[in-house]
Write a protein that holds these residues in place. Structure first.
Motif, PDB file in Angstrom:
ATOM      1  N   GLU B   3       0.816  -1.203   0.000  1.00  0.00           N
ATOM      2  CA  GLU B   3       0.000   0.000   0.000  1.00  0.00           C
ATOM      3  C   GLU B   3       0.850   1.253   0.000  1.00  0.00           C
ATOM      4  N   VAL B   4       0.306   2.302  -0.603  1.00  0.00           N
ATOM      5  CA  VAL B   4       0.878   3.638  -0.487  1.00  0.00           C
ATOM      6  C   VAL B   4       0.249   4.271   0.753  1.00  0.00           C
ATOM      7  N   TYR B  33       3.602  10.324  -7.901  1.00  0.00           N
ATOM      8  CA  TYR B  33       2.640  11.294  -8.422  1.00  0.00           C
ATOM      9  C   TYR B  33       1.868  11.925  -7.273  1.00  0.00           C
ATOM     10  N   SER B  48       4.310  14.643 -11.617  1.00  0.00           N
ATOM     11  CA  SER B  48       4.945  13.330 -11.607  1.00  0.00           C
ATOM     12  C   SER B  48       6.433  13.509 -11.328  1.00  0.00           C
ATOM     13  N   LEU B  95       4.263   3.946  -8.869  1.00  0.00           N
ATOM     14  CA  LEU B  95       4.293   2.958  -9.947  1.00  0.00           C
ATOM     15  C   LEU B  95       5.677   2.344 -10.002  1.00  0.00           C
ATOM     16  N   GLY B  99       5.589  -0.793 -14.736  1.00  0.00           N
ATOM     17  CA  GLY B  99       4.407  -1.023 -13.920  1.00  0.00           C
ATOM     18  C   GLY B  99       3.129  -1.205 -14.714  1.00  0.00           C
ATOM     19  N   GLU B 100       2.337  -2.099 -14.223  1.00  0.00           N
ATOM     20  CA  GLU B 100       1.039  -2.359 -14.825  1.00  0.00           C
ATOM     21  C   GLU B 100      -0.054  -1.536 -14.156  1.00  0.00           C
ATOM     22  N   LYS B 101       0.201  -1.123 -12.937  1.00  0.00           N
ATOM     23  CA  LYS B 101      -0.885  -0.562 -12.143  1.00  0.00           C
ATOM     24  C   LYS B 101      -0.366   0.559 -11.264  1.00  0.00           C
ATOM     25  N   LEU B 102      -1.121   1.653 -11.265  1.00  0.00           N
ATOM     26  CA  LEU B 102      -0.798   2.773 -10.396  1.00  0.00           C
ATOM     27  C   LEU B 102      -1.461   2.514  -9.051  1.00  0.00           C
ATOM     28  N   PHE B 104      -2.660   3.975  -5.514  1.00  0.00           N
ATOM     29  CA  PHE B 104      -3.002   5.239  -4.873  1.00  0.00           C
ATOM     30  C   PHE B 104      -2.999   5.094  -3.361  1.00  0.00           C
ATOM     31  N   GLY B 105      -2.637   6.189  -2.698  1.00  0.00           N
ATOM     32  CA  GLY B 105      -2.832   6.272  -1.261  1.00  0.00           C
ATOM     33  C   GLY B 105      -4.283   6.613  -0.952  1.00  0.00           C
TER      34      GLY B 105
END
Lengths: 111, 113
Positions: B3-4, B33, B48, B95, B99-102, B104-105
């Motif tokens: 997790e972020v 980001y 970014s 990322l 990376g495939e996926k961003l 988020f926090g």
């Protein structure tokens, strides 16, 4: 100009009904399109991306370049699908450099 | 799943004050980001960051904003002199390489009074 439009702020359906959340985009190149979901009190998370062409939680989305659309569909909605859904694009050349989001559609699935 | 992490979850400040929003990205991620979402509006890209420098920023990210990765784990967003219109939910994301996926926090809700 790069833009993502989600025309519906709220979509309200009954459990078991089909769902289509609309997304149209404006971009001069060939962007990559995504759907993100935010369940109540949780963080934004990726639902699916067009290049992977997979179905997640029963949702699918087809990129229609002619209509510049990327609508999200599910044949039978479940109560747990209730959430905020965001369509987003990123310029392919920039990769994930930035995401441009639509305003979001709240999906409410009623029992 | 990793997790972020963002802190604090809520921040209240007076107009004109400086705020620092903190983020701990996922440990082996390389791209970072900041996004924000004003209440009732869309999520907007701010900046970014890659290889210790800004790779892209939006029009929103003016001279009042800065980002920093002061050590190997934190990624901060500073607003030097907050304005009422800076009130928003601020999201950090990261990322990995290829990376495939961003990720988020969960966001920091900033309220400027």
């Amino acid at each position: 100009a790069q833009r993502v439009t989600q025309p519906e702020k709220l979509l309200s359906v009954f459990k078991g009904a089909p769902v289509e959340l609309k997304c149209n985009y404006s971009y001069s190149g060939s962007p990559e399109l995504f759907w993100y979901v935010q369940y109540s009190r949780q963080r934004l998370q990726l639902l699916l991306r067009h290049i992977s062409r997979e179905s997640i939680k029963g949702f699918t989305a087809d990129l229609n370049k002619g209509e510049t659309s990327f609508h999200l569909k599910k044949p039978f909605a479940q109560e747990e699908d209730s959430a905020m859904y965001y369509c987003a694009l990123t310029p392919v050349s920039g990769g994930y450099n930035k995401l441009i989001f639509g305003a979001g559609t709240r999906l409410a699935v009623h029992p | 799943e990793p997790e972020v992490t963002q802190t604090p979850s809520h921040q209240v400040t007076q107009m004109g004050q400086e705020v620092i929003l903190r983020c701990v990205p996922i440990s082996n991620h390389l791209y970072f980001y900041w996004y924000r979402q004003i209440l009732g509006q869309k999520v907007e890209f701010l900046v970014s960051f890659y290889n210790n420098e800004i790779s892209e920023k939006s029009e929103i990210f003016d001279d009042q904003f800065s980002v920093e990765r002061p050590d190997g784990s934190n990624f901060t967003l500073k607003i030097r002199s907050t304005k009422l219109e800076d009130s928003a939910m601020y999201f950090c994301a990261s990322l990995g390489q290829g990376g495939e996926k961003l990720f988020f926090g969960s966001g920091t809700q900033l309220s400027v009074l």
